[in-house]
Design an enzyme around this catalytic site. Structure first.
Site, PDB file in Angstrom:
ATOM      1  N   HIS A 190      68.760  -8.800  20.433  1.00  0.00           N
ATOM      2  CA  HIS A 190      68.162  -7.701  21.202  1.00  0.00           C
ATOM      3  C   HIS A 190      67.451  -8.211  22.456  1.00  0.00           C
ATOM      4  O   HIS A 190      67.138  -9.401  22.573  1.00  0.00           O
ATOM      5  CB  HIS A 190      67.165  -6.934  20.321  1.00  0.00           C
ATOM      6  CG  HIS A 190      65.995  -7.783  19.878  1.00  0.00           C
ATOM      7  ND1 HIS A 190      64.920  -8.058  20.695  1.00  0.00           N
ATOM      8  CD2 HIS A 190      65.757  -8.425  18.707  1.00  0.00           C
ATOM      9  CE1 HIS A 190      64.062  -8.823  20.061  1.00  0.00           C
ATOM     10  NE2 HIS A 190      64.548  -9.073  18.850  1.00  0.00           N
ATOM     11  N   GLU A 196      65.129  -8.104  10.809  1.00  0.00           N
ATOM     12  CA  GLU A 196      64.494  -9.403  10.992  1.00  0.00           C
ATOM     13  C   GLU A 196      63.707  -9.791   9.738  1.00  0.00           C
ATOM     14  O   GLU A 196      63.420  -8.953   8.868  1.00  0.00           O
ATOM     15  CB  GLU A 196      63.563  -9.363  12.227  1.00  0.00           C
ATOM     16  CG  GLU A 196      62.839 -10.662  12.573  1.00  0.00           C
ATOM     17  CD  GLU A 196      63.767 -11.858  12.785  1.00  0.00           C
ATOM     18  OE1 GLU A 196      64.306 -12.369  11.776  1.00  0.00           O
ATOM     19  OE2 GLU A 196      63.914 -12.303  13.931  1.00  0.00           O
TER      20      GLU A 196
END
Length: 228
Positions: free
Chosen positions: A27, A107
């Site tokens: 990202h 994550e």
């Protein structure tokens, strides 16, 4: 034969089939990236203005690759976290695809270290922090160890392979899950988690064949981010 198919010929892997090729996109920038804070599954910041620009440049790289016949992207699978979904949506708009979410691409849960910098986490728990940096089975306080992350990411990879088969899939995720996929592609030990650097909005490529072989073709490409 398109270049996408030509590049997946068995070659030195010994594979007898075409792979599931994963284009691994990290990202773009978030506010926590700027401050270099632990930003895991418990924190969910949005992209910054620069992060949106990075996502757009990455999307342009992907679209150019499709138009040039480098690859034929069949689907986009992303982490559920906002910064990954925003990055994935920019790519989806450029490629004319929808974004599918896989929870296991989130994550790491950094527990009590969420929102702390490296120095702050080390100062708060020096012995544990040092052991965590050396042992993938050690977890942050109240958090998740790297072996657990690697296992759930492997489960996501298997689902992607089963669902899409011999195709090219864009996976938009975070630094640790992408490291896990690269580690699995290389067949390396967990030292990779501590030694490999991945930039924001970087692109890596790993391939997984149904008959077992794996291959890593690209790591941490950010050349497209230099464009003005």
């Amino acid at each position: 034969m398109t270049k996408d198919n030509a590049d997946t010929a068995p070659g030195w892997t010994g594979a007898t089939s075409a792979p599931t090729r994963l284009l691994l996109l990290r990202h773009g920038q978030s506010p926590m990236s700027i401050r270099r804070e632990y930003s895991g599954s418990a924190s969910d910041p949005e992209l910054t203005e620069l992060g949106h620009r990075q996502a757009a440049l990455a999307a342009g790289k992907l679209r150019a690759g499709v138009e040039a016949g480098e690859w034929n992207i069949s689907a986009i699978v992303a982490s559920p976290q906002v910064r990954a979904r925003q990055t994935a949506q920019v790519a989806a708009s450029a490629l004319g695809l929808e974004v599918r979410i896989d929870e296991d691409l989130r994550e790491t849960n950094f527990g009590q270290w969420e929102g702390l910098t490296f120095s702050e986490a080390h100062a708060a728990t020096p012995d544990l922090h040092s052991r965590w940096l050396a042992d993938p089975a050690v977890a942050p306080p109240g958090g998740e160890d790297f072996r657990t992350v690697d296992e759930r990411v492997a489960a996501a990879r298997r689902r992607i392979s089963e669902r899409y088969g011999e195709s090219t899939i864009l996976v938009v995720s975070h630094v640790t899950p992408i490291k896990a996929l690269l580690r699995q592609g290389l067949g390396s030990g967990f030292e990779l988690f501590y030694r490999l650097h991945l930039d924001l909005a970087s692109l890596s490529i790993a391939e997984f064949y149904a008959d077992g072989p794996t291959s890593v073709r690209l790591v941490n490409d950010t050349s497209y981010l230099q464009r003005r």
